[in-house]
Design a protein around this motif. Structure first.
Motif, short mmCIF file in Angstrom:
data_model
loop_
_atom_site.label_atom_id
_atom_site.label_comp_id
_atom_site.label_asym_id
_atom_site.label_seq_id
_atom_site.Cartn_x
_atom_site.Cartn_y
_atom_site.Cartn_z
N ASN A 56 -58.14 -15.74 -77.98
CA ASN A 56 -59.31 -16.54 -78.86
C ASN A 56 -60.57 -15.52 -78.44
O ASN A 56 -61.10 -15.60 -79.64
CB ASN A 56 -59.42 -17.89 -78.43
CG ASN A 56 -58.34 -18.60 -78.43
OD1 ASN A 56 -57.54 -18.29 -79.32
ND2 ASN A 56 -57.97 -19.70 -77.81
N ALA A 60 -62.68 -13.64 -81.88
CA ALA A 60 -64.00 -13.71 -82.12
C ALA A 60 -64.46 -12.30 -82.21
O ALA A 60 -65.38 -11.92 -83.16
CB ALA A 60 -64.57 -14.35 -81.11
N GLU A 84 -72.62 -18.12 -84.78
CA GLU A 84 -71.92 -19.23 -84.27
C GLU A 84 -70.54 -19.27 -84.93
O GLU A 84 -69.54 -19.46 -84.31
CB GLU A 84 -72.59 -20.54 -84.59
CG GLU A 84 -73.80 -20.76 -83.57
CD GLU A 84 -74.44 -21.98 -83.74
OE1 GLU A 84 -75.39 -22.41 -82.86
OE2 GLU A 84 -74.58 -22.58 -84.86
N GLU A 85 -70.65 -19.13 -86.43
CA GLU A 85 -69.34 -19.33 -87.03
C GLU A 85 -68.59 -17.89 -86.71
O GLU A 85 -67.26 -18.21 -86.73
CB GLU A 85 -69.91 -19.23 -88.66
CG GLU A 85 -68.47 -19.44 -89.54
CD GLU A 85 -67.77 -20.88 -89.18
OE1 GLU A 85 -68.47 -21.61 -88.78
OE2 GLU A 85 -66.55 -20.84 -89.33
N ARG A 88 -66.83 -18.87 -83.29
CA ARG A 88 -65.94 -19.94 -83.32
C ARG A 88 -64.61 -20.03 -82.68
O ARG A 88 -64.39 -20.76 -81.88
CB ARG A 88 -65.96 -20.75 -84.80
CG ARG A 88 -65.61 -21.91 -84.67
CD ARG A 88 -65.16 -22.51 -86.12
NE ARG A 88 -66.55 -22.90 -86.56
CZ ARG A 88 -67.20 -24.38 -86.74
NH1 ARG A 88 -66.20 -25.14 -86.18
NH2 ARG A 88 -68.04 -24.35 -87.16
N GLY A 91 -64.31 -20.78 -78.79
CA GLY A 91 -64.44 -22.03 -78.30
C GLY A 91 -65.95 -22.17 -77.90
O GLY A 91 -66.61 -21.13 -77.84
N PHE A 93 -68.56 -22.42 -79.12
CA PHE A 93 -69.23 -21.75 -80.08
C PHE A 93 -70.74 -21.48 -80.12
O PHE A 93 -71.27 -20.29 -80.24
CB PHE A 93 -68.70 -21.19 -81.57
CG PHE A 93 -68.81 -22.78 -82.18
CD1 PHE A 93 -67.87 -23.86 -82.24
CD2 PHE A 93 -69.93 -22.98 -83.16
CE1 PHE A 93 -68.03 -24.84 -82.91
CE2 PHE A 93 -70.31 -24.10 -83.97
CZ PHE A 93 -69.01 -25.06 -83.61
N ARG A 94 -71.21 -22.65 -79.95
CA ARG A 94 -72.84 -22.54 -80.04
C ARG A 94 -73.30 -22.18 -78.57
O ARG A 94 -74.17 -21.31 -78.68
CB ARG A 94 -73.35 -24.24 -80.25
CG ARG A 94 -73.17 -24.65 -81.45
CD ARG A 94 -73.89 -25.87 -82.12
NE ARG A 94 -73.75 -26.00 -83.66
CZ ARG A 94 -72.84 -27.01 -83.96
NH1 ARG A 94 -72.14 -27.75 -83.04
NH2 ARG A 94 -72.65 -27.10 -85.22
#
Ligand code: SF4
Length: 235
Positions: A56, A60, A84-85, A88, A91, A93-94
């Motif tokens: 994951n 990203a 952030e997008e 994402r 996980g 992500f913010r």
């Protein structure tokens, strides 16, 4: 868990024996960071993989790369929502976007990537630990793989695997585990990177948190923490 050979005390394994077995089991497997991996890719990966599977984190990273944002300047040039997008898939992500921005800012404040990573190791570690969201494990991964400095990454895989093998320090803190490894190894960042990779591969492939695959492990006969088939209720 109980000893695989309860009637005969096991001779304590040496680090050399353990790593030789890891090399035999996992030496040919892919490891995501090589000496050629760009340093900021390693730094971003070390942040993105926090509490995430590497696959994951890699997704990203791929998105950041495709957006031309896999650099301190690239990260800082993006609007927060866009960053952030992109991250994402990793996980949280913010939080991770915020950490990446904090890391990229620290790099830029200290003269760019080469100057930042070229700092003396203790200085660099202190600077990394001062970055929001970066703890000892992430800092040491960056020191070892991106800056190629001697910082042993004593992560949860190392503690789990070596504790099962009946080895390790008296205490279970990150610092205690790190000191335990460092005390026994020559100071060699390339070697430490290799050993850390082997530990993680072993922790993922064989010595898993739940249901370790002891029957497929070359250390089975020497491992006091091995789970044998009857203990699992297997035939
Ligand atoms: S997989 Fe099993 S035998 Fe191998 S190190 Fe882990 S607990 Fe020991």
């Amino acid at each position: 868990m109980s000893s695989a050979h309860p009637d005969a005390p096991l001779r304590r394994l040496t680090l050399t024996e353990v790593f030789a077995a890891f090399e035999a089991m996992h030496g040919g497997e892919h490891w995501h960071w090589t000496p050629e991996t760009p340093p900021f890719e390693i730094m971003a990966g070390a942040v993105l993989v926090q509490r995430a599977a590497w696959t994951n984190a890699e997704r990203a990273l791929d998105r950041l790369r495709a957006a031309g944002a896999l650099s301190p300047e690239g990260v800082l040039a993006l609007p927060v929502a866009a960053l952030e997008e992109l991250v994402r898939p990793a996980g949280f992500f913010r939080t991770k976007a915020r950490k990446l921005r904090a890391l990229a800012s620290a790099v830029q404040e200290h003269g760019g990537l080469d100057a930042f990573l070229g700092s003396p190791p203790e200085e660099l570690r202190a600077r990394l630990l001062a970055v929001w969201g970066i703890g000892p494990e992430t800092a040491d991964a960056i020191l070892l793989y991106a800056a190629k400095q001697p910082a042993f990454v004593a992560d949860a895989y190392a503690a789990r695997v070596f504790r099962r093998l009946g080895l390790g320090p008296d205490r279970d803190s990150y610092d205690a585990w790190q000191a335990w490894f460092v005390r026994q190894l020559p100071v060699d960042p390339a070697l430490w990177a290799r050993l850390h990779a082997l530990i993680v591969l072993h922790g993922k492939r064989r010595c898993r948190k739940r249901q370790p695959r002891c029957a497929d492990c070359l250390l089975l006969g020497r491992c006091p923490g091995a789970i044998t088939a009857p203990e699992r209720g297997l035939p």
